[in-house]
Design a protein around this motif. Sequence first.
Motif, mmCIF file in Angstrom:
data_model
loop_
_atom_site.group_PDB
_atom_site.id
_atom_site.type_symbol
_atom_site.label_atom_id
_atom_site.label_comp_id
_atom_site.label_asym_id
_atom_site.label_seq_id
_atom_site.Cartn_x
_atom_site.Cartn_y
_atom_site.Cartn_z
ATOM 1 N N ALA A 194 0.873 -1.177 0.000
ATOM 2 C CA ALA A 194 0.000 0.000 0.000
ATOM 3 C C ALA A 194 0.906 1.222 0.000
ATOM 4 N N SER A 195 0.449 2.303 -0.608
ATOM 5 C CA SER A 195 1.286 3.494 -0.631
ATOM 6 C C SER A 195 0.439 4.756 -0.699
ATOM 7 N N GLY A 196 1.085 5.855 -0.419
ATOM 8 C CA GLY A 196 0.421 7.153 -0.534
ATOM 9 C C GLY A 196 0.759 7.767 -1.887
ATOM 10 N N PHE A 209 3.737 8.459 8.744
ATOM 11 C CA PHE A 209 3.304 8.896 7.428
ATOM 12 C C PHE A 209 3.952 10.268 7.196
ATOM 13 N N GLU A 210 3.799 10.799 5.980
ATOM 14 C CA GLU A 210 4.568 11.982 5.634
ATOM 15 C C GLU A 210 3.897 13.283 6.065
ATOM 16 N N TYR A 253 5.710 14.905 1.414
ATOM 17 C CA TYR A 253 5.008 14.444 0.201
ATOM 18 C C TYR A 253 5.440 15.297 -0.999
ATOM 19 N N VAL A 298 4.512 6.803 -2.308
ATOM 20 C CA VAL A 298 5.516 6.565 -1.275
ATOM 21 C C VAL A 298 5.014 5.518 -0.284
ATOM 22 N N GLY A 299 5.911 4.629 0.093
ATOM 23 C CA GLY A 299 5.551 3.579 1.044
ATOM 24 C C GLY A 299 6.766 3.100 1.817
ATOM 25 N N MET A 300 6.514 2.126 2.717
ATOM 26 C CA MET A 300 7.541 1.731 3.692
ATOM 27 C C MET A 300 8.082 0.313 3.494
ATOM 28 N N THR A 326 -3.614 4.198 -1.183
ATOM 29 C CA THR A 326 -4.614 4.216 -0.107
ATOM 30 C C THR A 326 -4.871 5.611 0.443
ATOM 31 N N ASP A 327 -4.038 6.558 0.085
ATOM 32 C CA ASP A 327 -4.229 7.941 0.522
ATOM 33 C C ASP A 327 -3.437 8.837 -0.417
ATOM 34 N N VAL A 375 -5.625 2.716 5.773
ATOM 35 C CA VAL A 375 -4.779 2.130 4.734
ATOM 36 C C VAL A 375 -5.213 0.678 4.501
HETATM 37 N N1 HPA Z 1 3.055 7.038 3.239
HETATM 38 C C1 HPA Z 1 3.859 6.001 3.507
HETATM 39 N N2 HPA Z 1 3.432 4.756 3.499
HETATM 40 C C2 HPA Z 1 2.153 4.532 3.204
HETATM 41 C C3 HPA Z 1 1.273 5.575 2.915
HETATM 42 C C4 HPA Z 1 1.764 6.900 2.939
HETATM 43 O O1 HPA Z 1 1.037 7.887 2.709
HETATM 44 N N3 HPA Z 1 0.067 5.010 2.650
HETATM 45 C C5 HPA Z 1 0.217 3.680 2.778
HETATM 46 N N4 HPA Z 1 1.486 3.376 3.103
#
Ligand code: HPA
Length: 271
Positions: free
Chosen positions: A111-113, A190-191, A196, A207-209, A232-233, A248
């Motif tokens: 998942a990432s932003g 989160f950022e 961002y 961006v993700g982890m 997811t955002d 998320v």
């Molecule tokens: N930032 C980092 N990792 C994430 C994010 C995010 O906005 N959403 C889901 N994983």
Amino acid sequence: MLQKINETAAYLRSRMTTQPRVGIILGTGLGNLATRITDRMEIPYGEIPNFPISTVEGHSGKLIFGKLGDVDILAMQGRFHFYEGYEMKQVTFPVRVMKAIGIDTLFVSNASGGVNPDYEIGDLMIITDHINLFPEHPLRGKNYNELGPRFPEMSAAYDHKLIEQAKEIAAKNNIRVVEGVYVGTQGPTFETPAEYHYFRAIGGDAVGMSTVPEVIVARHAGMRVFGMSIITDLGVPGKIVEVSHEEVQEIGNRAQPLMTLIMTELIKKTN
Ligand code: HPA
């Protein structure tokens, strides 16, 4: 490290009844792909010599050997994140072991932003490239030539043919997909809006982890890689709202069926 890899690989070989060439890391978005796996043989991480133990809630760590369609696969349910406190060598150890037991193609999800202003929440992003911003590199230290070269080449880390095939599958099934660059950062925060903005400015789309360490090690080992991310955002000016781990996961869950469909069809094509 070599000895540990060999030990773990030998243990798995002693229990394997198939010879999969496809490995899957079931991150956010692919959890329910696990339910599609038939002819299953599961090994909890706790039973595997040298394996780290998964700590994140909602992830029951285990390896699943089985079939997707006609294809023998090995899935990792539960991955190890750097923010949990693991060393990079531990985060990527399972990928080393996968290679050692014969896996040559790796599928990953996360998942990432989104930081690309054209993205919407719930979009599926095919990862075309990444930017590694983790503070430690999984290949730092002594290089074992048996595992891969000292200075691995990264010009096409994400396999172009698999990307094309995934786009065809998405089009055929009327699924909206976007393509983009994944920025891997350590988290667990989160950022901030300024961060961002920075990730967008340096060429990122999301961006993700996770993911980047495993992909680096897979490429070091000469494996083919395909990755997808659920947006997811949004870290886009004017669209930034408070984001939570629960949200998320919730949006990840909603987008799951479509990602699962694309991945499953793509994996069937690897046969
Ligand atoms: N930032 C980092 N990792 C994430 C994010 C995010 O906005 N959403 C889901 N994983």
